[in-house]
Write an enzyme that holds these catalytic residues in place. Structure first.
Site, PDB file in Angstrom:
ATOM      1  N   SER A 256     -10.342  -0.085   6.848  1.00 45.20           N
ATOM      2  CA  SER A 256      -9.678   0.054   5.549  1.00 45.20           C
ATOM      3  C   SER A 256      -8.987  -1.199   5.014  1.00 45.20           C
ATOM      4  CB  SER A 256      -8.658   1.189   5.593  1.00 45.20           C
ATOM      5  OG  SER A 256      -9.317   2.424   5.469  1.00 45.20           O
TER       6      SER A 256
ATOM      7  N   SER B 202      -9.921   2.069   2.577  1.00 49.58           N
ATOM      8  CA  SER B 202      -8.980   2.782   1.726  1.00 49.58           C
ATOM      9  C   SER B 202      -7.944   1.889   1.041  1.00 49.58           C
ATOM     10  CB  SER B 202      -8.260   3.823   2.565  1.00 49.58           C
ATOM     11  OG  SER B 202      -7.419   3.174   3.519  1.00 49.58           O
TER      12      SER B 202
ATOM     13  N   LYS C 259       0.854  -1.202   0.000  1.00 50.65           N
ATOM     14  CA  LYS C 259       0.000   0.000   0.000  1.00 50.65           C
ATOM     15  C   LYS C 259       0.883   1.243   0.000  1.00 50.65           C
ATOM     16  CE  LYS C 259      -4.005   2.000   2.447  1.00 50.65           C
ATOM     17  NZ  LYS C 259      -4.883   1.929   3.630  1.00 50.65           N
TER      18      LYS C 259
END
Lengths: 497, 502
Positions: free
Chosen positions: A185, A161, A81
């Site tokens: 997330s 997210s 990420k």
């Protein structure tokens, strides 16, 4: 056990065994995944692809394997990420304000992975500063889910997210990925993409070198295709870190070793407050199914109450923006990151223009909310009360642990929605986190496991919540769901050229 | 509490009293910063002592420096203050280029040290107790440089993240002298403890001075009730960086406030700046313009928990502090409270005195230090640690003076010689034949010579015995000042048949 015919269809565990057994080289595996990444541009799952770095790392891994010095994740390609700082590789947090930022340091979590031999394929797209539940707030455009509803070509969100990581895992662009979870997330995108996502106990993984959103809630975790893969990855992400005062000095167990121990005698709590008005009947039905599966496998199902659940979401949307408003103050255009190119009058003008240009609408909204709730005269009404609610929520869980060992809940209030469907309605967007935020507020581990499909053919997940630092039990219960659900659906491969 | 006479200001409408409280920022003496391992060395190249944490790079986290905590606890113990075994770091949020994080990590609601006190010894012999409200730990900011370029400003982050102790007094000072005495005593305590170097010119110690004025009686009511309504509205004078400026700023500010009130105006609570060139204070910002700092507990740091046993061990290891040293000097050396107070005001001075007074008459040693050593240091613009003649060399001189080896006059000459040329005083006395002559035959010889040369004076002394002094002077001259004056007296008395009283 027979291996899949395509390298990219390997699970992390399968790839590990194949690579360490010298059936497949890391270079072969890495090339296959790098090609899959390159071919999956329509998904927009990556902000930065690092195929050359990946090959270098793979070559080094193959050399170690040849010398008999393989480490636990030797040669296994992962996606990271874009919230984790990676030395020499651009790290944007999905924001224009860090569009040009190349960290001179490596986050503890990614360093742990590289030290275990893993290979980096690239940095995945995400909601800006991890603020969002659909990946639509990214400066680098939305990520698409590889999933589509039956008889529809409408583009769906992958959740957020950690949407890039979820999409990449679901589309077999990597063996696994890192995510971060502040209010859901990791678990929400995992649930809506039919993948496994684990938010560990707060303090299990170091936050050092991970761009902060809300410091008291942020926690890194694995996103994978199987529960076993999550167990493997977590072991090599977690560590106590002297550079993070909130990381906890607890031994990291071999989660994989206890994975198949089953749920016989395990007390599974069903919190009645998670039955919410207006939730699709499919969600309740799946939840009931999950309880039945575990019962059939020998677990004891108990009804429990978490009375303060309804205050969790409002409390979360005070605490998280408050911390974010302060954490994001450092992005001021003075030392690094975006600085306005317009003429400026003074330092305040520099701040205002740089930050207005650098931050997107959702981030600006949360900075404003956070600034407001911390202001003199409002602190007691908002921030201070939200912290009290947090204490009550933690107490709810502690009381539940007197009756049960884990909790079973839905992971999300519904399946993936269409791009643009909720982006103009922040409240409806925030409701995506309704089943996940309690876990962050209480600092507990939570696991999303794929459990079924909607009538439209879209994945839904169940969530297992455990006691602090009891990831082993959470994973074991998740593994039982995985076995019972036998979720084998895969998205149609529509994105490749 | 001792009731001390307030120093008043005479206004048009009568007497006014001054009330002063102080917030002192003292840089913690530590090699590394409060939350990072970067160096705190003074005067380094700009931005050469900056870690990723100090520069607030993304994902960087603060980690508390245990030594700085120890220094703060020691300081709290030195101020006889409550040590709070649980304290909390908060973020104070505001934007400024020399504040890279956009917030300062400080302690707002739960400081590490609570109430304590400092005793002030005033010149008139009065002792005043000033209450300490609290002490907390916080980060210093960097430095903005606006004078390096015509249209750019630069930032030096070397100081960013350095540990400061903010020490807040209660409003217990009543005159500019007391304010200066407070700062001086606080600095002495910090230096004794080794927790702050107290160098105000390097910015290691800076004071914010709160000044208000009230009519006589208001302060006493405040002390009785604890209610601030009995005091005037205060103004805070920021960052005053010398004892003298503190004194001047208080004087100016109090008079300014009296003039405003007597002119029918009211005092606005505000922050003011002291301009030492113009000797005036000017408004910086009013209360309305004050920042909203949005304090909240720093989620990157856990509450700071101290173990009582650790605090106890620090307490046991504290050095002797000024008040205790003063009491010991009075008791052991028999010197006056005033002399002892002056000596312990600076640890180095006290140490110098102890060494200098070792094994000799303590009062003579105190006089010698005050009159001879300090006088010469003052003349040469030197501090006690720069004294060209060490404490032990002084001790040797005093010993020789005490056992009659040299006279007082010669001792001073000897000090001058060692002062300018260096060397061992005992050897110099030997080599240069400075020993006092007590050998009566040598003195008798000199007396005979003087008598032989001055027959008329011999006649005169028979009528006027007081002339003996003149003879003594002549004999001393004859012996180059080395004759022991009492021996000379004795010989003369016998030789000239002088009466006992003369």
């Amino acid at each position: 056990m027979s291996l899949p015919s395509k390298l990219t269809d390997f699970t992390l565990a399968e790839a590990r065994n194949a690579v360490s057994g010298k059936k497949v080289s890391s270079i072969e595996l890495t090339k296959a995944f790098s090609k899959a990444v390159a071919d999956a541009k329509p998904l927009n799952a990556f902000v930065t692809e690092t195929p050359e770095k990946a090959l270098e790392m793979a070559a080094a891994s193959d050399a170690r394997i040849a010398k008999g010095e393989a480490r636990p994740l030797e040669g296994l390609p992962l996606a990271i990420k874009d919230l984790f700082c990676t030395k020499g590789v651009k790290t944007t947090a999905g924001s224009n304000i860090l569009n040009n930022f190349i960290p001179p340091y490596e986050s503890t979590v990614t360093q742990n992975l590289w030290d275990a031999g893993a290979v980096m394929l690239g940095k995945t797209n995400m909601d800006e500063f991890a603020m969002g539940s659909s990946n639509e707030t990214s400066f680098y455009k939305p990520v698409l889910s590889p999933w589509r509803a039956k008889n529809s070509n409408a583009a769906l969100v992958p959740g957020g997210s950690s949407g890039g990581s979820a999409s990449a895992v679901a589309a077999n662009l990597c063996l696994g990925a890192t995510g971060t979870d502040t209010g859901g997330s990791i678990r929400q995108p995992a649930a809506v993409t039919g993948t496994v996502g684990l938010k560990p106990t707060y303090g299990r993984c170091s936050r050092w070198g991970t761009v902060a959103f809300a410091s008291s809630l942020d926690q890194a975790g694995p996103m994978t295709r199987t529960v076993r893969d999550a167990a493997i990855l977590l072991r090599h992400m977690a560590s106590v870190d002297p550079k993070d005062s909130t990381s906890v000095d607890m031994p990291v167990p071999d989660y994989e070793a206890t994975l198949e121990n089953g749920v016989k005698g395990l007390r599974v709590g069903i919190p009645k407050e998670y039955r919410i008005d207006g939730a699709p009947p499919e969600i309740d039905a799946l939840w009931q199914k999950g309880a039945d599966w575990l019962k059939a496998l020998g677990a004891e199902i108990v009804e429990v109450s978490l009375p303060h659940t309804k205050y969790a979401l409002p409390a979360y949307y005070i605490v998280a923006p408050a911390e974010a408003s302060s954490n994001l103050a450092r992005y001021d255009g003075v030392r690094y990151g975006h600085r306005t190119k317009e003429a400026i009058r003074d330092i305040t003008d520099l701040y205002e223009k740089s930050r207005a240009e650098g931050f997107g609408a959702e981030v600006r909204r949360r900075i404003l909310i956070g600034t407001y709730v911390l202001s003199a005269g409002y602190y007691d009404a908002y921030y201070s009360r939200a912290q009290k609610i947090r204490t009550l929520i933690l107490r709810d869980f502690e009381q539940a642990w007197e009756k049960c060992d884990v909790l079973l809940t839905p992971a999300t209030p519904g399946p993936a929605f269409a791009i643009g469907e909720k982006s103009n309605d922040p409240i409806s967007m925030y409701l995506n986190d309704v089943f996940t935020v309690t876990v962050n507020l209480a600092g507990l581990p939570g696991l999303a496991v794929p459990a079924g499909l909607t009538a439209d053919g879209l994945p839904l997940g169940l969530q297992i919540i455990g006691k602090a630092f009891d990831e082993a039990t959470v994973l074991r219960a998740g593994r039982s769901i995985e076995i019972a659900a036998n979720f084998t659906a895969k998205p149609q491969h529509w994105w490749a050229a | 509490m001792s009731q001390h006479a307030a120093k008043t200001i005479k206004g048009e409408t009568g007497e006014w009293e001054i009330v002063i409280g102080m917030e002192v920022h003292a840089q913690v003496l530590s090699k590394a910063k409060l939350f990072s391992g970067a160096s705190t060395e003074f005067g380094a190249e700009p931005n050469s002592h900056v870690s990723f944490v100090d520069a607030a790079m993304p994902g960087m986290l603060p980690v508390i420096n245990r030594f700085c905590v120890e220094q703060a606890v020691k300081t709290g113990l030195g101020l006889k203050a409550q040590i709070n075994n649980r304290s909390i770091f908060d973020r104070k949020n505001y934007f400024y280029p020399d504040l890279p994080q956009g917030y300062q990590i400080s302690q707002f609601k739960n400081p590490i040290v609570g109430e304590g006190e400092i005793l002030l010894d005033m010149k008139d012999g009065e002792t005043i107790t000033v209450g300490i409200e609290r002490l907390h730990l916080e980060q210093d900011a960097g430095k903005s440089l606006h004078d390096q370029h015509p249209d750019q400003s630069f930032v030096d982050l070397n100081r960013s993240g350095t540990a400061l102790m903010e020490i807040v007094s209660k409003p217990h000072m009543r005159s500019s002298e007391e304010a200066a005495a407070f700062l001086k005593k606080l600095r002495a305590i910090l230096r004794y403890l080794g927790t702050c170097d107290g160098n105000m010119d390097e910015g290691s110690m800076r004071a914010d001075v709160n000044v208000s004025v009230c009519k006589p009686g208001g302060y006493e009511k405040f002390r009785e009730t604890g209610s601030f309504k009995h005091l005037g509205t205060r103004c805070e004078i920021k960052n005053v960086n010398s004892m003298r400026f503190v004194q001047m700023a208080v004087e100016y500010e109090a008079r300014r406030q009296v003039a405003i009130i007597e002119g029918g105006g009211t005092i606005k609570q505000e922050t003011r700046l002291y301009d030492s060139k113009l000797n005036e204070t000017r408004s910086m910002r009013s209360k309305e313009e004050a920042h909203d700092y949005r304090y909240f507990p720093d989620p990157d740091l856990l509450p700071l928990e101290l173990e009582q046993s650790w605090v106890e061990s620090l307490k046991a290891s504290l050095p002797e502090l000024p008040d205790e040293k003063k009491a010991r000097f009075i008791k052991d050396f028999g010197i006056s409270a005033y002399d002892a107070g002056v000596l312990v005001g600076e640890k180095e001075l006290a140490d110098f005195y102890e060494e200098l007074a070792r094994g000799v008459d303590a009062k003579a040693a105190a006089n010698w230090l005050n009159n001879e050593v300090l006088g010469r240091l003052n003349r040469d613009g030197l501090g006690i640690t720069q004294s060209p003649v060490s404490a032990s060399a002084n001790n040797a001189i005093i010993r020789m003076m005490g056992d009659g080896t040299i006279s007082g006059k010669l001792a001073k000459d000897l000090l001058d010689i060692v002062w300018s040329e260096g060397g061992d005083p005992v050897q110099i006395v030997e080599q240069r034949g400075m020993k006092q002559v007590t050998d009566t035959s040598a003195i008798e010889k000199a007396v005979e010579a003087v008598i032989a040369a001055n027959p008329d004076k011999v006649e005169e002394i028979k009528a006027k015995p007081k002339l003996a002094g003149w003879f003594v002077g002549q004999v001393m001259k004859q012996t180059g000042g080395k004759a022991n004056p009492s021996a000379v007296n004795a010989v003369l008395k016998t030789r000239l048949n002088l009466p006992d009283e003369g």
